[in-house]
Design a protein around this motif. Structure first.
Motif, PDB file in Angstrom:
ATOM      1  N   ALA A  14      64.151  98.441  35.482  1.00 17.05           N
ATOM      2  CA  ALA A  14      64.588  96.674  35.834  1.00 17.05           C
ATOM      3  C   ALA A  14      63.895  95.908  36.053  1.00 17.05           C
ATOM      4  N   ILE A  39      63.829 109.567  31.404  1.00 19.21           N
ATOM      5  CA  ILE A  39      64.628 107.933  32.130  1.00 19.21           C
ATOM      6  C   ILE A  39      63.506 106.954  31.242  1.00 19.21           C
ATOM      7  N   GLY A  67      65.641 102.973  40.897  1.00 12.09           N
ATOM      8  CA  GLY A  67      67.135 102.651  40.882  1.00 12.09           C
ATOM      9  C   GLY A  67      67.907 104.154  40.291  1.00 12.09           C
ATOM     10  N   ASN A 148      59.886  87.156  33.979  1.00 15.79           N
ATOM     11  CA  ASN A 148      58.892  87.662  33.683  1.00 15.79           C
ATOM     12  C   ASN A 148      58.434  88.664  35.070  1.00 15.79           C
ATOM     13  N   THR A 150      56.274  90.776  36.086  1.00 19.80           N
ATOM     14  CA  THR A 150      54.690  90.610  35.910  1.00 19.80           C
ATOM     15  C   THR A 150      54.531  89.601  35.318  1.00 19.80           C
TER      16      THR A 150
HETATM   17  N1  LIG Z   1      57.244  93.265  30.216  1.00 19.66           N
HETATM   18  C1  LIG Z   1      57.643  93.321  30.523  1.00 19.66           C
HETATM   19  N2  LIG Z   1      57.187  94.088  31.176  1.00 19.66           N
HETATM   20  C2  LIG Z   1      58.500  94.277  32.672  1.00 19.66           C
HETATM   21  C3  LIG Z   1      58.827  93.033  33.497  1.00 19.66           C
HETATM   22  N3  LIG Z   1      59.837  93.969  34.175  1.00 19.66           N
HETATM   23  C4  LIG Z   1      59.175  95.335  34.306  1.00 19.66           C
HETATM   24  N4  LIG Z   1      57.860  95.523  33.243  1.00 19.66           N
HETATM   25  C5  LIG Z   1      57.214  96.244  33.400  1.00 19.66           C
HETATM   26  O1  LIG Z   1      58.927  97.807  33.075  1.00 19.66           O
HETATM   27  C6  LIG Z   1      57.578  99.130  33.567  1.00 19.66           C
HETATM   28  C7  LIG Z   1      59.339  99.721  34.847  1.00 19.66           C
HETATM   29  O2  LIG Z   1      59.130  98.654  35.334  1.00 19.66           O
HETATM   30  P1  LIG Z   1      59.533  99.440  37.142  1.00 19.66           P
HETATM   31  O3  LIG Z   1      59.250  98.187  38.242  1.00 19.66           O
HETATM   32  O4  LIG Z   1      58.460 100.336  37.948  1.00 19.66           O
HETATM   33  O5  LIG Z   1      60.819  99.140  37.201  1.00 19.66           O
HETATM   34  P2  LIG Z   1      61.149  99.792  38.756  1.00 19.66           P
HETATM   35  O6  LIG Z   1      62.754  99.254  38.584  1.00 19.66           O
HETATM   36  O7  LIG Z   1      60.686  99.595  39.556  1.00 19.66           O
HETATM   37  O8  LIG Z   1      62.287 101.879  38.026  1.00 19.66           O
HETATM   38  P3  LIG Z   1      62.440 102.169  39.210  1.00 19.66           P
HETATM   39  O9  LIG Z   1      61.716 102.995  40.214  1.00 19.66           O
HETATM   40  O10 LIG Z   1      62.652 103.755  38.471  1.00 19.66           O
HETATM   41  O11 LIG Z   1      64.164 102.175  39.621  1.00 19.66           O
HETATM   42  C8  LIG Z   1      56.459  98.405  34.131  1.00 19.66           C
HETATM   43  O12 LIG Z   1      55.923  99.642  33.014  1.00 19.66           O
HETATM   44  C9  LIG Z   1      56.783  97.627  34.204  1.00 19.66           C
HETATM   45  O13 LIG Z   1      55.449  96.478  34.164  1.00 19.66           O
HETATM   46  C10 LIG Z   1      59.040  92.121  32.638  1.00 19.66           C
HETATM   47  O14 LIG Z   1      59.816  91.248  32.572  1.00 19.66           O
HETATM   48  N5  LIG Z   1      58.024  92.104  31.249  1.00 19.66           N
END
Ligand SMILES: Nc1nc2c(ncn2[C@@H]2O[C@H](COP(=O)(O)OP(=O)(O)OP(=O)(O)O)[C@@H](O)[C@H]2O)c(=O)[nH]1
Ligand SMILES: [Mg+2]
Length: 186
Positions: A14, A39, A67, A148, A150
């Motif tokens: 997410a 995943i 997650g 976003n 990031t």
């Molecule tokens: N372009 C874009 N990429 C995103 C965004 N949010 C997350 N990402 C990308 O999605 C991927 C997964 O994001 P994480 O932050 O690891 O997700 P998480 O929710 O922590 O996942 P778990 O720890 O596995 O539950 C990474 O490569 C991020 O850079 C966004 O809003 N835009």
């Protein structure tokens, strides 16, 4: 001032870790390791993310949850004492919305804290928009924001909105200051 504890929850990918990393003003403690199952991404959080920042003069502690369901025992541990919740779902993973709704219910029935739902990946084409996600979750559109994750500015905006919500709900809470004599203002 005692830091305000906020939790960032949501299904796999997410954007929880990304959100905490985008906001933290101190080096983030994270527990991402290579995923042992498919995943849809390489690394996953197995315990928590921890970051800190100050927003509008308020010190904040951010705890990101894992997650994957198999770490659900961490959700409760991390939510203990939290005063607000950011629930994230990815706009390009609608298959995870049902799990997110269950997670939201799991957390808010135990810890009925104010929360916002953030829909990540709004920088990408063909993703679910916040209004449609609000319909799905049966929430008012004002409680669902696109971002976003990031982009630190977008993450700040979401947190600032949550803080406003905390501020307005605080007036409805009982005055707890007698329980914390050392916190009393002169
Ligand atoms: N372009 C874009 N990429 C995103 C965004 N949010 C997350 N990402 C990308 O999605 C991927 C997964 O994001 P994480 O932050 O690891 O997700 P998480 O929710 O922590 O996942 P778990 O720890 O596995 O539950 C990474 O490569 C991020 O850079 C966004 O809003 N835009
Ligand atoms: Mg993570």
């Amino acid at each position: 001032m005692r830091p305000l504890k906020l939790v960032v929850a949501g299904p796999v990918a997410a954007g929880k870790t990304t959100f905490v990393r985008a906001l933290s003003e101190t080096p983030v403690v994270d527990t991402d390791v290579e995923a042992t199952e498919d995943i849809g991404k390489l690394n996953t959080t197995v315990a928590f993310d921890f970051g800190t920042l100050t927003l509008d003069g308020i010190p904040l502690h951010l705890y990101g949850t894992p997650g994957q369901d198999r770490f659900d025992f961490m959700w409760e541990l991390l939510c203990e004492g939290a005063l607000g919740l950011v629930m994230l779902v990815s706009g390009d993973r609608p298959r995870d919305f049902a799990a997110a709704r269950n997670m939201l219910e799991f957390i808010t029935t135990r810890y009925p804290v104010p929360y916002l739902l953030g829909v990540t990946r709004q920088d990408l084409p063909r993703v679910w928009e916040p209004d449609d996600v609000a319909d799905y979750f049966d929430l008012p559109p004002s409680q669902v924001l696109g971002l976003n994750a990031t982009d630190p500015a977008a993450c700040h905006d979401l947190l600032a909105t949550l803080l406003e919500q905390l501020d307005s709900s605080a007036s409805r809470l009982p005055d707890l200051s007698p329980l914390f004599p050392s916190q009393e203002t002169p």
